[in-house]
Design an enzyme around this catalytic site. Structure first.
Site, short mmCIF file in Angstrom:
data_model
loop_
_atom_site.label_atom_id
_atom_site.label_comp_id
_atom_site.label_asym_id
_atom_site.label_seq_id
_atom_site.Cartn_x
_atom_site.Cartn_y
_atom_site.Cartn_z
N ASP A 1 -5.26 -33.14 49.37
CA ASP A 1 -4.07 -33.79 48.82
C ASP A 1 -2.84 -33.30 49.58
O ASP A 1 -2.71 -32.11 49.89
CB ASP A 1 -3.94 -33.45 47.32
CG ASP A 1 -2.97 -34.40 46.61
OD1 ASP A 1 -3.43 -35.22 45.80
OD2 ASP A 1 -1.75 -34.31 46.88
N HIS B 1 -9.64 -42.70 42.90
CA HIS B 1 -9.79 -41.38 43.51
C HIS B 1 -10.04 -40.34 42.44
O HIS B 1 -9.56 -40.46 41.32
CB HIS B 1 -8.56 -41.00 44.35
CG HIS B 1 -7.25 -41.11 43.63
ND1 HIS B 1 -6.63 -42.31 43.42
CD2 HIS B 1 -6.45 -40.17 43.07
CE1 HIS B 1 -5.49 -42.11 42.76
NE2 HIS B 1 -5.37 -40.81 42.52
N GLY C 1 -0.22 -41.85 34.85
CA GLY C 1 0.57 -41.53 36.04
C GLY C 1 -0.14 -41.81 37.35
O GLY C 1 0.15 -41.18 38.37
N HIS D 1 -12.41 -50.58 48.70
CA HIS D 1 -11.31 -50.53 47.73
C HIS D 1 -11.80 -50.86 46.31
O HIS D 1 -12.37 -51.90 46.05
CB HIS D 1 -10.20 -51.51 48.11
CG HIS D 1 -9.02 -51.43 47.17
ND1 HIS D 1 -7.99 -50.54 47.37
CD2 HIS D 1 -8.75 -52.09 46.02
CE1 HIS D 1 -7.12 -50.67 46.37
NE2 HIS D 1 -7.55 -51.61 45.54
P1 5GP Z 1 -2.56 -40.02 41.40
O1 5GP Z 1 -1.19 -39.58 40.99
O2 5GP Z 1 -2.59 -41.51 41.74
O3 5GP Z 1 -3.65 -39.62 40.47
O4 5GP Z 1 -2.88 -39.24 42.73
C1 5GP Z 1 -2.44 -39.61 43.98
C2 5GP Z 1 -2.46 -38.37 44.83
O5 5GP Z 1 -2.36 -38.77 46.19
C3 5GP Z 1 -1.29 -37.41 44.56
O6 5GP Z 1 -1.81 -36.15 44.16
C4 5GP Z 1 -0.56 -37.35 45.90
O7 5GP Z 1 -0.07 -36.06 46.20
C5 5GP Z 1 -1.62 -37.81 46.89
N1 5GP Z 1 -1.09 -38.47 48.06
C6 5GP Z 1 -0.11 -39.42 48.09
N2 5GP Z 1 0.10 -39.82 49.36
C7 5GP Z 1 -0.76 -39.12 50.14
C8 5GP Z 1 -0.99 -39.09 51.56
O8 5GP Z 1 -0.41 -39.83 52.36
N3 5GP Z 1 -1.95 -38.24 52.00
C9 5GP Z 1 -2.65 -37.43 51.16
N4 5GP Z 1 -3.55 -36.61 51.71
N5 5GP Z 1 -2.44 -37.42 49.82
C10 5GP Z 1 -1.51 -38.25 49.32
ZN ZN Z 2 -7.48 -49.20 48.84
#
Ligand code: 5GP
Ligand code: ZN
Length: 112
Positions: A29, A98, A91, A45
């Site tokens: 992350d 993922h 959120g 996807h």
């Molecule tokens: P969500 O909030 O949707 O459950 O998790 C999305 C996660 O993706 C977040 O923890 C955020 O830090 C991570 N994230 C967002 N953009 C990127 C990116 O460009 N690269 C990586 N490695 N992680 C990302």
């Molecule tokens: Zn996608």
């Protein structure tokens, strides 16, 4: 499709990969919330947990077979948490299914 994680799968956006096979990808992350914070995604996807069906759930089973191997490689023998945020109230910020693997320290018991 304008999807960040599809772009990571395609190699259009760089990532720190920790595991990859034909079906799934795991990478660190970008904003880690624990010493170990890895995201595991299907390459194809799927928008969120809400979009898991009888037809595509095989990849989810595969992800959960690989997660313990990643945890072992990351030396998370003391334990870890697997989280998937689904939708607005959770959120979810990236609309590509993922699973977060969080570990490397004592995690809070708070779930909400
Ligand atoms: P969500 O909030 O949707 O459950 O998790 C999305 C996660 O993706 C977040 O923890 C955020 O830090 C991570 N994230 C967002 N953009 C990127 C990116 O460009 N690269 C990586 N490695 N992680 C990302
Ligand atoms: Zn996608």
């Amino acid at each position: 499709m304008d999807c960040l994680f599809c772009k990571i799968v395609a190699g259009e956006i760089p990532s720190q990969k920790v595991y990859e096979d034909e079906e799934i990808l795991a990478f660190r992350d970008i904003a880690p919330m624990a010493p170990v914070h890895i995201l595991v995604i299907p390459k194809a996807h799927i928008g969120s947990v809400d979009e898991v069906t009888a037809e595509n759930s095989g990849v989810v089973a595969h992800i959960f077979q690989v997660i313990p191997r990643i945890a072992q490689a990351e030396k998370l023998e003391k334990g870890y948490r697997v989280v998937s945020n689904c939708g607005e109230h959770a959120g979810q910020s990236v609309k590509h299914l993922h699973f977060h693997i969080l570990g490397g320290r004592q995690l809070s018991l708070e779930m909400a």
